[in-house]
Design a protein around this motif. Structure first.
Motif, PDB file in Angstrom:
ATOM      1  N   LEU A 228      48.465  67.461  29.301  1.00 27.83           N
ATOM      2  CA  LEU A 228      47.059  67.426  29.698  1.00 27.83           C
ATOM      3  C   LEU A 228      46.354  66.241  29.067  1.00 27.83           C
ATOM      4  CD1 LEU A 228      44.589  68.711  31.069  1.00 27.83           C
ATOM      5  CD2 LEU A 228      44.244  70.057  28.991  1.00 27.83           C
ATOM      6  N   VAL A 229      46.623  66.003  27.787  1.00 30.31           N
ATOM      7  CA  VAL A 229      46.024  64.861  27.091  1.00 30.31           C
ATOM      8  C   VAL A 229      46.468  63.559  27.745  1.00 30.31           C
ATOM      9  CG1 VAL A 229      45.910  63.605  24.909  1.00 30.31           C
ATOM     10  CG2 VAL A 229      45.797  66.107  24.926  1.00 30.31           C
ATOM     11  N   SER A 230      47.732  63.486  28.121  1.00 28.19           N
ATOM     12  CA  SER A 230      48.252  62.278  28.764  1.00 28.19           C
ATOM     13  C   SER A 230      47.542  62.010  30.088  1.00 28.19           C
ATOM     14  CB  SER A 230      49.760  62.421  28.990  1.00 28.19           C
ATOM     15  OG  SER A 230      50.272  61.296  29.682  1.00 28.19           O
ATOM     16  N   LEU A 231      47.283  63.056  30.859  1.00 27.11           N
ATOM     17  CA  LEU A 231      46.567  62.892  32.129  1.00 27.11           C
ATOM     18  C   LEU A 231      45.181  62.322  31.901  1.00 27.11           C
ATOM     19  CD1 LEU A 231      47.524  66.177  34.046  1.00 27.11           C
ATOM     20  CD2 LEU A 231      48.259  63.849  34.586  1.00 27.11           C
ATOM     21  N   VAL A 232      44.481  62.846  30.893  1.00 25.85           N
ATOM     22  CA  VAL A 232      43.111  62.394  30.628  1.00 25.85           C
ATOM     23  C   VAL A 232      43.109  60.955  30.127  1.00 25.85           C
ATOM     24  CG1 VAL A 232      41.069  62.733  29.188  1.00 25.85           C
ATOM     25  CG2 VAL A 232      42.248  64.710  30.181  1.00 25.85           C
ATOM     26  N   LEU A 233      43.932  60.656  29.117  1.00 32.50           N
ATOM     27  CA  LEU A 233      43.933  59.316  28.534  1.00 32.50           C
ATOM     28  C   LEU A 233      44.512  58.278  29.484  1.00 32.50           C
ATOM     29  CD1 LEU A 233      44.941  60.125  24.842  1.00 32.50           C
ATOM     30  CD2 LEU A 233      42.659  59.824  25.816  1.00 32.50           C
TER      31      LEU A 233
ATOM     32  N   PRO B 236      44.314  61.956  37.944  1.00 29.42           N
ATOM     33  CA  PRO B 236      43.617  63.133  38.490  1.00 29.42           C
ATOM     34  C   PRO B 236      44.194  64.437  37.962  1.00 29.42           C
ATOM     35  CG  PRO B 236      45.065  62.165  40.143  1.00 29.42           C
ATOM     36  CD  PRO B 236      45.049  61.209  38.990  1.00 29.42           C
ATOM     37  N   GLY B 237      43.384  65.505  38.042  1.00 31.45           N
ATOM     38  CA  GLY B 237      43.825  66.839  37.629  1.00 31.45           C
ATOM     39  C   GLY B 237      42.823  67.537  36.733  1.00 31.45           C
ATOM     40  N   PRO B 238      42.633  67.045  35.482  1.00 28.33           N
ATOM     41  CA  PRO B 238      41.724  67.730  34.561  1.00 28.33           C
ATOM     42  C   PRO B 238      40.271  67.689  35.041  1.00 28.33           C
ATOM     43  CG  PRO B 238      43.213  66.269  33.375  1.00 28.33           C
ATOM     44  CD  PRO B 238      43.364  65.961  34.824  1.00 28.33           C
ATOM     45  N   SER B 239      39.510  68.738  34.689  1.00 28.28           N
ATOM     46  CA  SER B 239      38.090  68.800  35.056  1.00 28.28           C
ATOM     47  C   SER B 239      37.282  67.826  34.213  1.00 28.28           C
ATOM     48  CB  SER B 239      37.564  70.217  34.846  1.00 28.28           C
ATOM     49  OG  SER B 239      37.565  70.526  33.452  1.00 28.28           O
ATOM     50  N   ALA B 240      36.047  67.602  34.622  1.00 29.58           N
ATOM     51  CA  ALA B 240      35.168  66.695  33.887  1.00 29.58           C
ATOM     52  C   ALA B 240      34.928  67.202  32.468  1.00 29.58           C
ATOM     53  CB  ALA B 240      33.847  66.533  34.638  1.00 29.58           C
TER      54      ALA B 240
END
Length: 343
Positions: free
Chosen positions: A30-35, A39-43
């Protein structure tokens, strides 16, 4: 005791994605997706992860990210550290590259480092293209060899090496503008401090000679050897001061040369522009300084940067194979260093 950030740190060294994930109690994926801005994690989740990364002092390993990509999208820039104009160009290249989603890798030419060494270093960093600013005229076969590996764009000169592109300003017309301006003020004894064989210097010299000829001033042609440095401008000033009669105006090969010439004349008790009008070339930041207020031929560094990165994109994204050579117009910025000659 340890601080809050240190207590969360699993690696014990520089913060990692795992440290950020452990702090929030979420997965490393999840951290990798954000950094990675994927797309995927919510705002709300993105905000939590980014805040935790900032608090821990996490910094992405750019080199590792580049190695994981199929493409680096890095453009290597080879430049000198001698001329302010080169620094202005590097600064302008950053936003131009960002608009096309490229990053820049810089490599400076130094006295103890050959141009080829600097180029090979950039290629080794997986740069997809090279931008060469103000380099000396290399043997065409040398640049052609580099261009067979990655696209090459020269700024400020055109060697016509196979496979290379170039972006330049029209130096011939630019110096002719300077001569036209001085003639319109009433000058006839107009000299030129030459740049020798440096990039664009032959074209600037040709513009001076062409301008003098067009105004019927061949008898007043006055070429003094120089270079793109303040020291060269100062030497040229001493040449003029050793004469019985000064020229009433001087067109210098660049702004640094003009600054050295102007300051040497003033220290010798000569008035600028009262006795001698001075024109530079580049319209660099130095030309705008209040104590110089230098009339100068302007090169639009933003347009040069945009044309350079566009040439890179045409090669990398659109598959262009033939060479392209862009010649941009120049203008004259008139300031207080030029005035009509004294009667």
């Amino acid at each position: 005791m340890t601080s809050e950030g240190e207590g969360d740190r699993a690696s014990g060294g520089r913060p990692t994605m795992a440290d950020v994930a452990a702090r929030l109690g979420v997965s490393r994926q999840l951290v990798s997706l954000v950094l990675g801005d994927r797309p995927g994690p919510s705002a709300a989740t993105r905000e939590r992860v980014l805040r935790a990364a900032e608090e821990l002092g996490y910094r992405a390993d750019t080199a590792a990210q580049l190695l994981r990509r199929a493409r680096s999208r890095q453009v290597g820039v080879l430049f000198t550290m001698e001329h302010p104009m080169d620094a202005d160009l590097v600064e302008a290249l950053y936003p131009a590259a960002a608009r096309l989603d490229y990053g820049l890798a810089l490599s400076a030419m130094l006295a103890n480092r050959t141009e080829r060494q600097a180029i090979d270093e950039l290629v080794g960093l997986r740069c997809e293209a090279l931008v060469l600013i103000g380099m000396s005229a290399q043997a065409p076969e040398d640049l052609a060899e580099v261009a067979r590996r990655v696209p090459v764009v020269e700024i400020g000169q055109r060697t016509d090496s196979a496979g290379t592109d170039s972006v330049r300003t029209d130096a011939v017309s630019g110096v002719r503008l300077a001569v036209d301006h001085l003639v319109s003020l009433g000058h006839r004894r107009i000299a030129h401090v030459d740049g020798g064989g440096l990039p664009s210097a032959p074209e600037r010299r040709a513009g001076y000679l062409e301008g003098m000829r067009e105004h019927g001033l061949e008898a007043y042609v006055d070429l003094v050897p120089g270079a793109y440095t303040e020291e060269a401008g100062a030497r040229a000033a001493r040449v003029f001061l050793d004469r019985d009669v000064l020229p009433t105006a001087v067109v210098c090969c660049n702004d640094q040369s003009a600054r050295g010439l102007l300051e040497t004349l003033v220290r010798a008790g000569r008035s600028v522009p009262g006795e001698v009008s001075v024109v530079g070339y580049d319209d660099s930041r130095a030309a705008r300084l209040s104590f110089l207020s230098l009339t100068s031929v302007r090169q639009d560094v933003e347009r040069i940067a945009e044309a350079t990165l566009e040439a890179v994109a045409e090669r990398l994204e659109r598959g262009r194979n033939e060479s392209t050579h862009v010649l941009l117009p120049t203008t004259l910025t008139v300031r207080e260093s030029t005035a009509p000659p004294r009667p």
